[in-house]
Scaffold this active site. Structure first.
Site, mmCIF file in Angstrom:
data_model
loop_
_atom_site.group_PDB
_atom_site.id
_atom_site.type_symbol
_atom_site.label_atom_id
_atom_site.label_comp_id
_atom_site.label_asym_id
_atom_site.label_seq_id
_atom_site.Cartn_x
_atom_site.Cartn_y
_atom_site.Cartn_z
ATOM 1 N N TYR A 144 0.836 -1.203 0.000
ATOM 2 C CA TYR A 144 0.000 0.000 0.000
ATOM 3 C C TYR A 144 0.872 1.256 0.000
ATOM 4 O O TYR A 144 0.733 2.123 -0.866
ATOM 5 C CB TYR A 144 -0.903 -0.023 1.233
ATOM 6 C CG TYR A 144 -1.876 1.126 1.350
ATOM 7 C CD1 TYR A 144 -3.024 1.192 0.566
ATOM 8 C CD2 TYR A 144 -1.659 2.147 2.281
ATOM 9 C CE1 TYR A 144 -3.925 2.243 0.695
ATOM 10 C CE2 TYR A 144 -2.555 3.198 2.416
ATOM 11 C CZ TYR A 144 -3.695 3.242 1.623
ATOM 12 O OH TYR A 144 -4.581 4.285 1.760
ATOM 13 N N VAL A 186 -9.887 1.030 12.594
ATOM 14 C CA VAL A 186 -10.081 1.080 14.036
ATOM 15 C C VAL A 186 -11.425 1.703 14.439
ATOM 16 O O VAL A 186 -12.080 1.210 15.368
ATOM 17 C CB VAL A 186 -8.886 1.784 14.726
ATOM 18 C CG1 VAL A 186 -8.838 3.270 14.429
ATOM 19 C CG2 VAL A 186 -8.902 1.544 16.214
#
Ligand code: NAD
Ligand code: UDP
Ligand code: UDP
Length: 312
Positions: A144, A186
């Site tokens: 990424y 998260v």
């Protein structure tokens, strides 16, 4: 009225951008391979005569006629981008080449959704755009991080070599409605866990920090960047400088949902950045932009979204 191409338009940020640009009276072509995006994110737009959805993978060439491109296609959650890491790098790098080739042929402006991950696990805190980053080329986040770094390189080389008008946006952690409930990031994890009364999974000791930006502030920054003065290319940080530990985030989510969930500590994933906070002076100066929605207000809206989704 402009004809605007949004790659990754069925994803979290992309679907909000589609909505915003349609509301401003534009035609929107949403291109997405539905890897992490969902048709339900854009379902409410399908009846709009100015909206078109095309299922397509940006690693293959695309020949369409448009006036502007927002390039958002790429899975953003570590769980998803590590699922097929080779495809992740291909999406960032080959996807950028194809979209830049399209912008070059049409002589149009193109915006890249880059990321704070180009700073890696930063030794400089907070992070200004001039910081060159501390990124592993071999770790599990590299597919990424390095894919996004190479995409930035391609944007600047197409700009210098082919005079393509570019806008590069470095997005810091952004959250809000339409994040996938199993996305793995998260904010969505903690909210879904709290609403279900499950353990809240803290990776490591929970003292690592992130700066969370609400989606509406992000989209405002993105549109301002696309419409910024000619010659302003960025890269420009778009994020909320409010900095929180994961423990603080967990406590806040537990308090706001009234949940009885307990904290559960799990190992910290490899290369997980210990701190992250944007310097946003450049965005203030060039875009007259700063975030308006603090974490608590943004969480109210996000918790409400997931509550309805889980009950529905
Ligand atoms: P997301 O996963 O919800 O959206 C990404 C979209 O891209 C999905 O709809 C997915 O199906 C699509 N996609 C993936 N690979 C594709 C391919 N090869 N061809 C066509 N479509 C493809 O994630 P998001 O949070 O909406 O992120 C959007 C963009 O913003 C990404 O480029 C991401 O890297 C960047 N970004 C997001 C954040 C954040 O916190 N949300 C932070 C930094 C950067
Ligand atoms: N491309 C595309 N749509 C277009 C123009 C180009 O998908 O409208 C792709 C093309 O297939 C090529 C890439 O963009 O692989 C880069 O194009 P460029 O013109 O820069 O390179 P070249 O075609 O010379 O390799
Ligand atoms: N994290 C966590 N519990 C979770 C998911 C994530 O403690 O269930 C941590 C993760 O290790 C990282 C931070 O929260 O330190 C942000 O993770 P996320 O995947 O949302 O974004 P990124 O690491 O890409 O900034």
């Amino acid at each position: 009225m402009k004809r605007i191409l949004i790659t990754g338009g069925a994803g979290f940020l992309g679907s909000h951008l589609c909505e915003r640009l349609l509301n401003e009276g534009n035609e929107v072509l949403c291109v997405d391979n539905l890897f992490t995006g969902r048709k339900s994110n854009i379902h409410h737009l399908l009846d709009n005569k100015n909206f078109e959805f095309l299922r397509h993978d940006v690693t293959f060439p695309l020949f369409v006629e448009v006036d502007e491109i927002y390039n958002l296609a790429c899975p953003a959650s570590p769980v998803h981008y590590q699922f097929d890491p080779v495809q992740t790098t291909k999406t960032s790098v080959i996807g950028a080449i194809n979209m830049l080739g399209l912008a070059k042929r049409l002589k149009i402006k193109i915006l890249q959704a880059s990321t704070s991950e180009v700073y890696g696990d930063p030794e400089v805190h907070p992070q200004p755009e001039s910081y060159k980053g501390s990124v592993s080329t071999t770790g599990i986040r590299a597919c990424y991080d390095e894919g996004k770094r190479c995409a930035e390189t391609l944007f600047f080389d197409y700009h210098r070599q082919h005079k393509v008008a570019i806008k590069v946006m470095r997005i810091f952690n952004t959250y809000g409605p339409r994040m996938h409930p199993n996305d793995g990031r998260v904010v969505s994890n903690f909210i879904v866990q709290a609403l279900k009364g499950q353990d809240i999974t803290i990776f490591g000791d929970g003292r690592q920090t992130r700066s969370f930006c609400y989606v509406d502030d992000n989209i405002e920054g993105m549109c301002r960047l696309m419409n910024s003065r000619d010659g302003f290319t960025g890269p420009v940080n778009i994020g909320n400088p409010g900095e929180f530990t994961m423990l603080e985030l967990a406590q806040l989510v537990i308090e706001m949902t009234g949940s009885k969930s307990q904290l559960k500590f799990l190992p910290l994933p490899q290369d997980d950045p210990m701190q992250r906070k944007p310097v946003i002076d450049l965005a203030k100066k060039e875009l007259d932009w700063e975030p308006k929605i603090d974490l608590r207000s943004g969480l109210v809206k996000t918790i409400d979204y997931f509550d309805k989704l889980l009950k529905g």
